[in-house]
Design an enzyme around this catalytic site. Structure first.
Site, PDB file in Angstrom:
ATOM      1  N   HIS A  17     -85.100  22.896 -12.540  1.00 48.73           N
ATOM      2  CA  HIS A  17     -85.918  23.831 -13.521  1.00 48.73           C
ATOM      3  C   HIS A  17     -87.152  23.482 -13.294  1.00 48.73           C
ATOM      4  CE1 HIS A  17     -85.525  26.278 -17.033  1.00 48.73           C
ATOM      5  NE2 HIS A  17     -83.780  26.355 -17.056  1.00 48.73           N
ATOM      6  N   ASP A  33     -76.386  25.411 -14.124  1.00 47.61           N
ATOM      7  CA  ASP A  33     -75.078  25.972 -13.263  1.00 47.61           C
ATOM      8  C   ASP A  33     -74.590  25.558 -11.673  1.00 47.61           C
ATOM      9  OD1 ASP A  33     -77.633  28.784 -12.775  1.00 47.61           O
ATOM     10  OD2 ASP A  33     -76.077  29.579 -13.220  1.00 47.61           O
TER      11      ASP A  33
END
Ligand code: SDX
Length: 434
Positions: free
Chosen positions: A309, A369
């Site tokens: 991320h 996700d």
């Protein structure tokens, strides 16, 4: 009290500029560089905006090192446990937790905007049945600007809020119709007697031949997943909506641009890419270590989707909540359910990766996700619809951030500059001389 500034010195000319430091409520201080070009003649260079604050915002705060996320100051863990998605929509849009009456009014407004103009159904007919539902979403949401453009004054706060209500209310209908059209099923109409996430399941799965019974656990799980995806500071799709909206474009067109940006596998498209990756791993018969080694190989385009991320250099707090939710839902299914194997691979893969130096050195943890797709599969939602689910939930974040930007009288069109690396001035050479 001494004003906090920083001084920049050009060591070639000795010229200096003193720049103000702006104090946030939380998070890193920022250097106000707005005078830099005028006084020192420089631009700043930050491709990917790793260290650039594009705006000021009071909506969402996240701390990548701590792995914390708050909407309007409320920790995501508390909202996921105690709130509902529609209450979180009210909170993100209006800034505070609503009273009972305020939430009842808000819920009634949203419920009475869920229907679509009868003409909208014909936009779907232009797509092939196997069109990716995200393509349909970009097209249909953008087309809403054709229905709500003429009477829309985006400088009027009430009309901005009405656009926000319309988008939040209509996204479940548009998303479900994208699925129904893809499957060759007739469109369902929204039901005012159902709550937001219940109605979405009804829009998706009800068949005209029998009464649809909502599974309360699935509806609750969906509501929590929508809460977790609702907003996330200035991510790529939110920044897209802000930039498109900064030209005073129609909010429906700006949100359509956000949907397009979210579709990328590096962003919201990752949930679909995760399940495709887990399926490839399952079918390959190769060890998890084999795949982790591939993800580390710079010459191999393969990456562990759902890992890493831009901001979180710790566990994505949303991933922790979603993983627990996936445990709960899959524990309810028979052990031989078709999705258990994918979930078991996901848990094993997480374990192998988190013990690997490459991932540890780069602070690569599972993100939001990594587990969401397995839950969607267990709800009967096909892989191609995963990013649509993300777009449905993030619509409130996009439109709240758009509204915040449009409410700021100082708002100006976003227009970044560049570091030019092209040719110097040169004269045109006629074809016969080249
Ligand atoms: C979302 O911004 C947001 O807030 C987004 C989001 C939201 O709610 O809006 O949180 C939603 O988009 C989550 C992210 C979903 N994307 C994925 O899961 C795709 C896989 N992840 C990567 O593509 C990547 O981690 C990004 C895009 C998420 C972040 O990319 P960065 O910040 O540009 O990091 P990077 O690509 O520079 O990676 C840093 C290093 C590199 O290695 P080195 O060059 O330092 O040797 O980490 C490596 C990368 O090669 N790396 C990975 C990896 N992710 C990064 N290696 C293997 N597998 C991965 N998944």
């Amino acid at each position: 009290m001494t004003k906090h500034t920083v001084t920049l010195t050009d060591n070639l000319t000795g010229k200096q500029v003193e720049l103000d430091v702006l104090d946030p409520v939380m998070g890193p201080k920022t250097i106000d560089i707005r005078r830099l070009h005028k006084e020192l003649g420089f631009f700043t260079y930050d491709p990917g905006y790793l260290a650039t604050a594009s705006c000021s915002s009071a909506i969402t705060y996240l701390d990548g090192d701590e792995g914390t996320l708050m909407y309007r100051g409320y920790p995501i863990e508390q909202l996921a446990e105690k709130s509902t998605f529609l209450e979180v929509c009210n909170l993100l849009l209006n800034g505070d937790l609503p009273t009972k009456e305020e939430q009842e009014d808000f819920s009634s407004i949203i419920t009475h905007h869920t229907m679509l103009h009868d003409q909208v159904q014909y936009f779907y007919r232009g797509f092939r049945r196997d069109a990716h539902p995200m393509a349909t979403m970009v097209g249909v949401v953008g087309a809403l600007s054709a229905f709500y453009h003429d009477d829309l004054d985006i400088h009027d706060p009430e009309q901005r809020m009405r656009s926000a209500h319309r988008l939040i209310a209509k996204m479940p209908t548009i998303a479900a119709w994208s699925y129904r059209y893809h499957m060759g099923l007739p469109f369902n109409q929204p039901r005012n007697n159902l709550k937001y996430s219940e109605d979405f399941l009804h829009l998706m799965f009800a068949v005209p031949t029998e009464e649809y019974v909502v599974d309360p656990l699935m509806a609750k799980a969906l509501d929590v997943i929508f809460i977790l995806h609702a907003d996330h500071e200035q991510n790529a799709s939110t920044s897209t909506v802000r930039l498109a909206g900064s030209s005073e474009a129609n909010p429906f067109a700006a949100v359509a641009a956000g949907i397009a940006s979210l579709w990328g596998p590096a962003h919201g498209g990752a949930n679909e890419a995760v399940v495709n990756m887990l399926t490839s791993i399952k079918d390959s018969g190769k060890s998890l270590e084999h795949w982790v080694e591939r993800a580390k190989d710079k010459d191999d385009h393969f990456r562990l989707m759902g890992f890493g991320h831009r901001v979180y250099k710790n566990y994505d707090p949303r991933a922790k909540i979603i993983r627990e939710l996936a445990n709960e839902i899959l524990d309810r299914l028979p052990p031989n359910n078709p999705h258990q194997k994918l979930f078991d691979i996901a848990r094993e893969l997480e374990k192998v990766a988190l013990e690997d130096e490459y991932f540890k050195e780069r602070n690569l943890y599972p993100n939001v996700d990594f587990y969401s797709g397995v839950i969607f599969l267990s709800m009967g939602i096909p892989v191609s619809m995963f990013t649509v689910m993300f777009a449905l939930a993030r619509t409130v974040g996009w439109i709240s951030q758009w509204n915040e930007m449009m409410s700021d009288d100082a708002n100006r069109i976003g227009r970044p500059r560049q570091l030019y690396t092209g040719a110097m001035k040169r004269d045109y050479v006629p074809l016969d001389k080249r």
